[in-house]
Design an enzyme around this catalytic site. Structure first.
Site, PDB file in Angstrom:
ATOM      1  N   TYR A 214     -26.685  25.630  57.339  1.00 46.04           N
ATOM      2  CA  TYR A 214     -28.042  25.239  56.932  1.00 46.04           C
ATOM      3  C   TYR A 214     -29.071  26.036  57.738  1.00 46.04           C
ATOM      4  CZ  TYR A 214     -27.436  21.874  60.865  1.00 46.04           C
ATOM      5  OH  TYR A 214     -27.153  21.269  62.065  1.00 46.04           O
ATOM      6  N   ASP A 291     -25.036   8.012  73.567  1.00 44.74           N
ATOM      7  CA  ASP A 291     -23.615   8.304  73.677  1.00 44.74           C
ATOM      8  C   ASP A 291     -22.924   7.536  74.796  1.00 44.74           C
ATOM      9  OD1 ASP A 291     -23.705   9.969  71.521  1.00 44.74           O
ATOM     10  OD2 ASP A 291     -23.307  11.828  72.612  1.00 44.74           O
TER      11      ASP A 291
END
Length: 437
Positions: A214, A291
């Protein structure tokens, strides 16, 4: 700032976005970053409507759009024969959810949060190595490697996959997927001859591997990611995921993938780990975030988004529980604990399932392809549970999608639905694709 209201351990996207969210509520926030400088390693990120909604509330969406790209489509192809399997019309997706789907360089998003933290008065400290946590009465403290102790009414551990707080309070191991990622972002001119789509997020799914492409930075750069299962990892060999394995993993893939492989960085690679979900994120006045709380595999492209959502939820409950007398931290943390672990559990487990689905071979690959081809482009059954507004309370969390078993794929590509259920690892049910970053 001698007495912060909040100490944030970790200066990544999760830590900085949370520091900014809390600063917007008038709190004094100190960020402790272990590195000598603030920065992010990696290339592209995908920011779905559940996050661009929050960025809009923060007044940052225009800058994110300016620094990134709003692609027209998200397209999944078969990596072997290059045939199209399914797509999302991202312009229609924006109309459906009210906010755009953006792709952006990780360092650009991190830099934006760093800028607004500096501008709004968040205290940013580097070379701060936190080695442990302690609980006080109505407070928590961090112990640093140089012997200092810092204390605040709330300490947020946003220190990533290898979080010190996660190790101290939970002690669970990381989980290896045996998959490794190679990345590369290059000027767009270098790939224009390679049959790339400059207005789409494209993912090629193949047996034991996938390849993502992308644009970035207003279309000036092009991001590519190759992910594959490492035989060395499966065999327990150290240093797994080396370039020789990269080349072997993508043998037999289509021309579009083959043209992209030489553009990847080959001097570094990312071994892919997550952790099993946990139900408890709050320990006294220490809260896990990002995380440190819920490291996912990247197949849903929700890792950074979940961290930003965590901070938004926390700050929203501060706004609801703050008076002239201060913040009712017990109520804030109880509300955070009540809503975020379940949503992130769903994302972490679904990401594992999607990783399995992307990498199927043989008959199961054909069944998956038939199901994906039968999906209507504008069917958002499989995205509503994650792209809608972020839940502030458990009752706001939407139901998950109605899963489709691989065996439900008919020879004509038609599908039959089973009862509504949550996916679990090894339970092969097909959601709509979400390319990874």
């Amino acid at each position: 700032m001698s007495n912060p209201d909040v100490i944030v351990v970790g200066g990544g996207i999760g830590g900085l976005s949370t520091a900014f969210a809390l600063r917007r509520q008038g709190l004094a926030v100190r960020v402790l970053e272990s590195a000598a400088e603030f920065g992010e390693v990696g290339a592209g990120l995908q920011i779905a409507p559940n996050c661009t909604r929050i960025l809009h509330e923060y007044g940052l969406l225009d800058q994110v759009v300016k620094r990134g790209v709003a692609p027209a489509d998200m397209i999944m192809f078969d990596a072997v024969d290059s045939s199209e399997l399914t797509r999302l019309d991202l312009r229609d997706l924006e109309r459906t959810y009210g906010f755009p789907y953006i792709v952006i360089h990780r360092s650009d998003l991190h830099g934006l949060f760093l800028d607004v933290c500096r501008r709004t008065g968040v205290e940013l400290l580097n070379d701060q190595q936190v080695v442990g946590y302690e609980q006080g009465t109505g407070s928590a403290s961090v112990r640093l490697a140089d012997g200092r102790v810092e204390t605040a009414p709330l300490v947020i551990a946003a220190d990533g996959l290898h979080s010190v707080a996660r190790r101290q309070y939970v002690g669970d191991p990381t989980v290896s997927s045996s998959y490794v990622a190679y990345r590369g972002a290059v000027p767009i001119e270098q790939v224009r001859a390679n049959q790339v789509d400059e207005d789409a997020v494209a993912v090629y799914v193949g047996p034991g591997c996938h390849f993502v492409q992308y644009p970035l930075r207003g279309g000036e750069m092009f991001n590519q990611v190759a992910v594959f299962e490492s035989p060395k990892a499966l065999a327990g060999v150290e240093g797994w995921g080396s370039p020789d394995e990269l080349d072997a993993a993508f043998e037999g893939t289509c021309e579009q993938v083959q043209l992209g492989l030489p553009m990847l960085w080959r001097d570094r690679w990312w071994q892919m780990y997550d952790r099993d979900p946990i139900d408890q994120w709050v320990y006294g006045r220490v809260a896990l975030l990002g995380d440190a709380a819920h490291p996912p595999l990247q197949y849903m492209a929700q890792g950074a988004i979940m961290a930003i959502e965590d901070g938004w939820v926390l700050a929203s409950h501060v706004a609801r529980n703050q008076t002239a007398g201060g913040v009712d931290w017990a109520s804030v943390l109880a509300a955070y604990q009540a809503v975020r672990p379940e949503h992130c559990r769903r994302v972490v487990l679904t990401a594992r399932v999607w990783g399995e689905l992307w990498h199927l071979d043989g008959v199961r690959r054909e069944q998956r392809n038939a199901i994906l081809r039968s999906r209507d482009t504008h069917d958002y059954t499989f995205t509503d549970w994650v792209y809608g507004p972020t839940a502030l309370f458990p009752e706001d969390e939407p139901e998950m999608y109605r899963a489709i078993p691989l065996a439900g794929a008919g020879q004509d590509g038609s599908t039959t639905h089973d009862s509504r259920s949550h996916p679990t690892p090894g339970h092969e049910k097909t959601p709509t694709p979400q390319p990874a970053g």
